[in-house]
Design an enzyme around this catalytic site. Structure first.
Site, mmCIF file in Angstrom:
data_model
loop_
_atom_site.group_PDB
_atom_site.id
_atom_site.type_symbol
_atom_site.label_atom_id
_atom_site.label_comp_id
_atom_site.label_asym_id
_atom_site.label_seq_id
_atom_site.Cartn_x
_atom_site.Cartn_y
_atom_site.Cartn_z
ATOM 1 N N PRO A 2 0.827 -1.206 0.000
ATOM 2 C CA PRO A 2 0.000 0.000 0.000
ATOM 3 C C PRO A 2 0.867 1.263 0.000
ATOM 4 O O PRO A 2 1.833 1.365 0.752
ATOM 5 C CB PRO A 2 -0.793 -0.127 1.304
ATOM 6 C CG PRO A 2 -0.826 -1.595 1.579
ATOM 7 C CD PRO A 2 0.508 -2.100 1.116
ATOM 8 N N GLU A 3 0.519 2.206 -0.861
ATOM 9 C CA GLU A 3 1.231 3.475 -0.932
ATOM 10 C C GLU A 3 0.365 4.557 -0.296
ATOM 11 O O GLU A 3 -0.666 4.257 0.309
ATOM 12 C CB GLU A 3 1.584 3.764 -2.392
ATOM 13 C CG GLU A 3 2.438 2.649 -3.006
ATOM 14 C CD GLU A 3 2.778 2.858 -4.473
ATOM 15 O OE1 GLU A 3 2.878 4.024 -4.909
ATOM 16 O OE2 GLU A 3 2.945 1.857 -5.199
#
Length: 276
Positions: A2-3
């Site tokens: 996840p960014e």
């Protein structure tokens, strides 16, 4: 992994789910996940009786604030949070459970067990690792064209590799670096210090715009990402290059190519992103 858009979406959904809930009990089934304090029992005992007062974010890290503590949580590749009733079956790969006094439970599930949790006294979380060496937030006043220019001119790395460095700007990972570089029409193998003033200005704008649009869409669900309410992101429908090797460029119809830059798979358009 996840960014920023995905972690920000998790932050917002968690805020709606667990704010003002009081912790009754903490269970840890994979002790290696807790990096601070050294003793897992201290981690569990400290949080009992605490009330969740805020859900924050720093780059790709969630920061769950209680009355006295800051719990810094990194989701890594597969980590996810979900709110359940106490009597609901516990799913496989659930490694940490925060039981609340109202009968609900915040459960942390992580198939790969790569996620980490650090517990600090509130106010100390930014002075030590893992948060102390992070660069500016892309939506903050600290992230400016001047700051980005200075950082890029001081490195001899490719622009793709430089943008993945969380000390330059936080929150960017493989997905959004590829997307921002495409939108800025910059080849991922260009040396960071070779960018012109106009190219840097364009890149700065596309970093901010790409991340902003991704947040609005709830992030990108490429593999297993869902938010804390079990909903997928929708920005993957807007992607220009990431994950589209061999497909036609949405701008010029040229087949997209994939290379490895700094050990990371990188998709780009050879016509729109010419290497100068």
């Amino acid at each position: 992994m996840p960014e920023l858009p995905e972690v920000e979406t998790v932050r917002r959904t968690l805020e709606a789910l667990v704010l003002n809930k009081k912790i009754k009990k903490v269970s840890v089934f994979w002790p290696k996940m807790v990096k601070m304090p050294d003793e897992v029992e201290q981690f569990k005992d400290a949080l009992v009786g605490q009330t969740v007062v805020e859900i924050g974010r720093r780059g790709k890290f969630l920061v769950i604030y209680t009355s006295e503590y800051a719990l810094v949580s990194h989701l890594r590749m597969e980590g996810r949070y979900g709110l359940f009733q106490h009597d609901q079956p516990v799913e496989p790969h659930t490694h940490v459970i925060f039981e609340f006094t109202d009968g609900t439970e915040l459960r942390y599930k992580d198939v790969r067990k790569f996620g980490t949790m650090h517990l600090f006294a509130k106010g100390e979380e930014f002075s030590v690792l893992p948060l102390s060496q992070l660069g500016p937030e892309p939506f903050s006043n600290e992230f400016t064209i001047e700051q980005l220019t200075k950082k890029l001119k001081s490195t001899k790395r490719s622009i793709k590799t430089a943008l993945l460095d969380q000390k330059i700007v936080v929150g960017l990972g493989n997905i959004y670096v590829d997307e921002a570089l495409f939108r800025a029409r910059i080849h991922p193998e260009r040396m960071a210090d070779s960018l012109t003033k106009k190219e840097t200005e364009r890149l700065y704008k596309e970093i901010v715009d790409t991340l902003s649009e991704a947040v609005e869409k709830g992030g990108s669900t490429i593999r297993s990402y869902v938010n804390s309410q079990g909903q997928i992101g929708m920005f993957q429908l807007e992607l220009f290059v990431y994950g589209r090797k061999g497909e036609e460029c949405k701008v010029c119809a040229t087949p997209l190519e994939k290379i490895v830059v700094g050990g990371r798979g990188t998709v780009f358009c050879p016509k729109c992103q010419k290497r100068k």
